[in-house]
Design an enzyme around this catalytic site. Sequence first.
Site, short mmCIF file in Angstrom:
data_model
loop_
_atom_site.label_atom_id
_atom_site.label_comp_id
_atom_site.label_asym_id
_atom_site.label_seq_id
_atom_site.Cartn_x
_atom_site.Cartn_y
_atom_site.Cartn_z
N GLU A 59 -5.22 -8.84 -0.76
CA GLU A 59 -5.83 -8.73 0.57
C GLU A 59 -7.33 -8.55 0.39
O GLU A 59 -7.76 -7.71 -0.40
CB GLU A 59 -5.29 -7.53 1.36
CG GLU A 59 -3.89 -7.70 1.87
CD GLU A 59 -3.44 -6.54 2.75
OE1 GLU A 59 -4.30 -5.95 3.44
OE2 GLU A 59 -2.24 -6.23 2.72
N GLU A 67 0.84 -1.21 0.00
CA GLU A 67 0.00 0.00 0.00
C GLU A 67 0.87 1.25 0.00
O GLU A 67 0.91 2.01 0.98
CB GLU A 67 -0.96 -0.02 1.19
CG GLU A 67 -1.95 -1.18 1.10
CD GLU A 67 -3.02 -1.17 2.19
OE1 GLU A 67 -2.84 -0.49 3.20
OE2 GLU A 67 -4.05 -1.84 2.01
C1 BG6 Z 1 -4.26 -3.44 4.89
C2 BG6 Z 1 -2.84 -3.66 5.35
O1 BG6 Z 1 -4.49 -2.12 4.66
O2 BG6 Z 1 -5.28 -3.77 5.78
C3 BG6 Z 1 -2.67 -4.75 6.39
O3 BG6 Z 1 -2.01 -3.92 4.26
C4 BG6 Z 1 -3.78 -4.66 7.39
O4 BG6 Z 1 -1.39 -4.64 6.96
C5 BG6 Z 1 -5.10 -4.85 6.67
O5 BG6 Z 1 -3.66 -5.54 8.45
C6 BG6 Z 1 -6.31 -4.89 7.58
O6 BG6 Z 1 -6.33 -3.74 8.37
P1 BG6 Z 1 -6.42 -3.79 9.96
O7 BG6 Z 1 -6.19 -2.43 10.39
O8 BG6 Z 1 -7.76 -4.32 10.27
O9 BG6 Z 1 -5.34 -4.75 10.38
#
Ligand code: BG6
Length: 498
Positions: free
Chosen positions: A393, A198
């Site tokens: 993701e 990101e």
């Molecule tokens: C993404 C990141 O934006 O979201 C991850 O690349 C992150 O590192 C994931 O864990 C989920 O977000 P969060 O804040 O719920 O962990």
Amino acid sequence: MADTHHGTAFPEGFLWGGATAANQCEGGWNEGGKGLSAADVFAFRDPNNATSGADIHANCDVTDADIDEALAADDDTRYPKRRGADFYHRYAEDIALYAEMGFKVYRMSIAWSRIFPRGDEQEPCEEGLAFYDRVFDECAKHGIEPLVTMSHYEPPLAFCREYNGWYNRRSIEFFCRYVDVITRRYADKVKYWLTFNEVDSILRHPFMTGGLIESRWTPEEFPAVVRQAMHHQFVASARATKICHENIPGSKVGCMLTKVTFYPYTCKPDDVLAAQRRMRETYCYGDVQVFGAYPHYLLNDYQNRGIEIHQEPGDAQVMRENPVDFVSFSYYMSSCAAGDAAGLDVTEANTTTGVKNPYLPSSEWGWQIDPVGLRVSLIDLYDRYRKPLFIVENGIGVREEPDDEGRIHDDYRIDYLSAHLAEAKKAILEDGVELMGYTSWAPIDLVSNSTNQMSKRYGFVYVDADDHCQGTYDRLRKDSFWWYQKVIAANGADLSAE
Ligand code: BG6
């Protein structure tokens, strides 16, 4: 909406798997010669205190005083990322669980501070290199292809404190040395790479992404500092792509973007324009890495804000000559934009803010659930870049505990993921999008990036640990584990819960 492609599989060779990051799952913060990283000094703070976008930003901020306090603490109870999900000690067990689900690919990251503990050394730490050898060998044993992020929110602490992180031009030299070392060492083991997770996130959490201790600058100075640091990351990313291609012929290198799709709140032209502007804010970073040059509209924006970035001779050329091979992105949710947002409900999610969409449900953390938005995103990204895409993701964070029988019936996770996969399938089959693979975030519970909570759980596998690193860290398969196993076995032909 019904999945009209029920029974139709994803393309042959589709890379199914899951995604984690070292800073959130590895732990072993003071073992194997590892140096401290930004993630190791980020203390647990009650996320319920963060109520507005500004607070979310502040909640992710770390000052020199915070770091001094963290250095005085030699345990992990207030620093959950020091312990993560204990992957450092349990990687063989975890990879075996991924293999049991049938993973073809495992997205993970290398902790820079395990290889170069301070970031600026000439020689790497052999123990750190040997650790990832063992991890990749374990993947190979199970026929799992690693997809490795070179930098995922863990710049070495000495690099942040003594050099001002990515603001310092020398960051490019340090990072490229690290990339050269890892791509030589793992040349036979890793074919798929991502440079910066990101890359746009440096605007939202400058410390974790860029090693920038914001309080060292005035609020007037800081916007230019971040853009300069980002420029160094762009140059480093292009050089890393070149190094990777040279050291590993046939390797594939991708960029990684945060994909938040913004809809106009209404069809009022002002709302449409507002949404378009928000989308451009998210696309410009991909534009640099795919097209190999700053888009004019981004430079224009810098000029309007009075931001000047320093570029050196050769920067433009290296960026132009080394675009990425594919475009990867995270997708969790969509949001809305309005010309005049006064009086409208606002959502804060994944460290961004937007106007709340009245048609969509939200997760416990207020992230608006929108499977169709994934299809919209895939089409938009493919039309814009014409490069293969990779969803690296996608998932939902939920509070959950095992029931009396030790089971976790996470049907909500199955619903979330199957609905998103159904839309991805339509994007491939109906909209003609080229999609290389899908790695859910995260296959196992790990520490949240934005809130530092272990209790925000994403996994197919439950980890017995709380927000303060108390627990056995034992692993437990949730219902979604068996569902994902079935999905992969049928190459996505059957996404149903039954
Ligand atoms: C993404 C990141 O934006 O979201 C991850 O690349 C992150 O590192 C994931 O864990 C989920 O977000 P969060 O804040 O719920 O962990």
